[in-house]
Design a protein around this motif. Structure first.
Motif, mmCIF file in Angstrom:
data_model
loop_
_atom_site.group_PDB
_atom_site.id
_atom_site.type_symbol
_atom_site.label_atom_id
_atom_site.label_comp_id
_atom_site.label_asym_id
_atom_site.label_seq_id
_atom_site.Cartn_x
_atom_site.Cartn_y
_atom_site.Cartn_z
ATOM 1 N N ARG A 56 15.445 -11.022 -3.641
ATOM 2 C CA ARG A 56 15.440 -9.909 -4.763
ATOM 3 C C ARG A 56 14.114 -9.985 -5.466
ATOM 4 N N GLU A 57 13.424 -11.292 -5.632
ATOM 5 C CA GLU A 57 12.031 -11.116 -5.929
ATOM 6 C C GLU A 57 11.137 -10.394 -5.244
ATOM 7 N N MET A 58 11.300 -10.576 -3.790
ATOM 8 C CA MET A 58 10.432 -9.704 -2.934
ATOM 9 C C MET A 58 10.678 -8.378 -3.013
ATOM 10 N N GLN A 59 12.002 -7.910 -3.115
ATOM 11 C CA GLN A 59 12.067 -6.491 -3.218
ATOM 12 C C GLN A 59 11.634 -6.107 -4.585
ATOM 13 N N GLN A 60 11.570 -6.793 -5.766
ATOM 14 C CA GLN A 60 11.093 -6.224 -6.869
ATOM 15 C C GLN A 60 9.613 -6.271 -6.862
ATOM 16 N N THR A 61 9.158 -7.039 -6.249
ATOM 17 C CA THR A 61 7.509 -7.139 -6.178
ATOM 18 C C THR A 61 7.199 -5.883 -5.504
ATOM 19 N N LEU A 62 7.644 -5.617 -4.215
ATOM 20 C CA LEU A 62 7.368 -4.549 -3.268
ATOM 21 C C LEU A 62 7.771 -3.211 -4.107
ATOM 22 N N LEU A 63 8.889 -3.249 -4.895
ATOM 23 C CA LEU A 63 8.917 -1.651 -5.459
ATOM 24 C C LEU A 63 7.946 -1.646 -6.748
ATOM 25 N N GLU A 64 7.303 -2.626 -7.298
ATOM 26 C CA GLU A 64 6.626 -2.463 -8.364
ATOM 27 C C GLU A 64 5.030 -2.313 -7.722
ATOM 28 N N ALA A 65 4.572 -2.704 -6.551
ATOM 29 C CA ALA A 65 3.555 -2.502 -5.786
ATOM 30 C C ALA A 65 3.574 -0.828 -5.375
ATOM 31 N N LEU A 66 5.024 -0.474 -4.828
ATOM 32 C CA LEU A 66 4.944 0.702 -4.498
ATOM 33 C C LEU A 66 4.647 1.954 -5.739
ATOM 34 N N ILE A 67 5.211 1.648 -6.704
ATOM 35 C CA ILE A 67 5.177 2.322 -7.947
ATOM 36 C C ILE A 67 3.839 2.405 -8.602
ATOM 37 N N ALA A 68 3.250 1.210 -8.495
ATOM 38 C CA ALA A 68 1.796 1.098 -9.219
ATOM 39 C C ALA A 68 0.743 2.006 -8.099
ATOM 40 N N ARG A 69 1.037 1.795 -6.820
ATOM 41 C CA ARG A 69 0.109 2.452 -5.833
ATOM 42 C C ARG A 69 0.586 4.219 -5.784
ATOM 43 N N PHE A 70 1.819 4.229 -5.654
ATOM 44 C CA PHE A 70 2.187 5.556 -5.513
ATOM 45 C C PHE A 70 3.191 6.134 -6.675
ATOM 46 N N PRO A 71 2.809 6.455 -7.960
ATOM 47 C CA PRO A 71 3.677 6.863 -8.833
ATOM 48 C C PRO A 71 4.488 7.887 -8.657
ATOM 49 N N GLN A 72 4.210 8.608 -7.732
ATOM 50 C CA GLN A 72 4.834 9.932 -7.451
ATOM 51 C C GLN A 72 5.914 9.689 -6.449
ATOM 52 N N ALA A 73 6.455 8.451 -6.024
ATOM 53 C CA ALA A 73 7.323 7.990 -4.899
ATOM 54 C C ALA A 73 8.666 8.759 -5.653
#
Length: 116
Positions: A56-73
């Motif tokens: 879950r922590e890995m998923q959360q970190t991945l999601l945060e990185a995705l949103i930070a990198r691609f806010p329009q995701a």
């Protein structure tokens, strides 16, 4: 005759004490076996919980990185990421979110990774 009777009684009592001691030892061995089995069960449950927490922590970190990198995701992409549960896939996607030149490239990598 009395001496023989007393010796026989004593031998009978000794045999009963030995039987009781053997029974106590058997019961103690059963208790120890049950405790060891419970210990192993609890250890396995704790390990599974730790793995789930890490995932879950890995998923959360991945999601945060995705949103930070691609806010329009799109929300659908974010929901798709929650379905990725294998640690190796999550690591691959985390690297991809950092290296992808654009969101479309990340989505392609996501589809490839999930298909594996």
């Amino acid at each position: 005759a009395e001496h023989a009777r007393l010796e026989a009684e004593w031998a009978k009592q000794e045999a009963e004490r030995a039987r009781q001691e053997a029974e106590r030892a058997r019961q103690e061995a059963e208790r120890m076996e049950a405790l060891e089995a419970e210990k192993e069960r609890l250890h396995a449950a704790l390990e599974a919980r730790e793995q789930e927490t890490n995932r879950r922590e890995m998923q959360q970190t991945l999601l945060e990185a995705l949103i930070a990198r691609f806010p329009q995701a799109p929300l659908a992409l974010i929901q798709d990421l929650w379905r990725v549960t294998r640690p190796a896939q999550l690591r691959t996607l985390f690297v991809a979110v950092v290296k992808a030149s654009d969101l479309a490239e990340f989505e392609r990598i996501l589809k490839q990774t999930v298909a594996e």
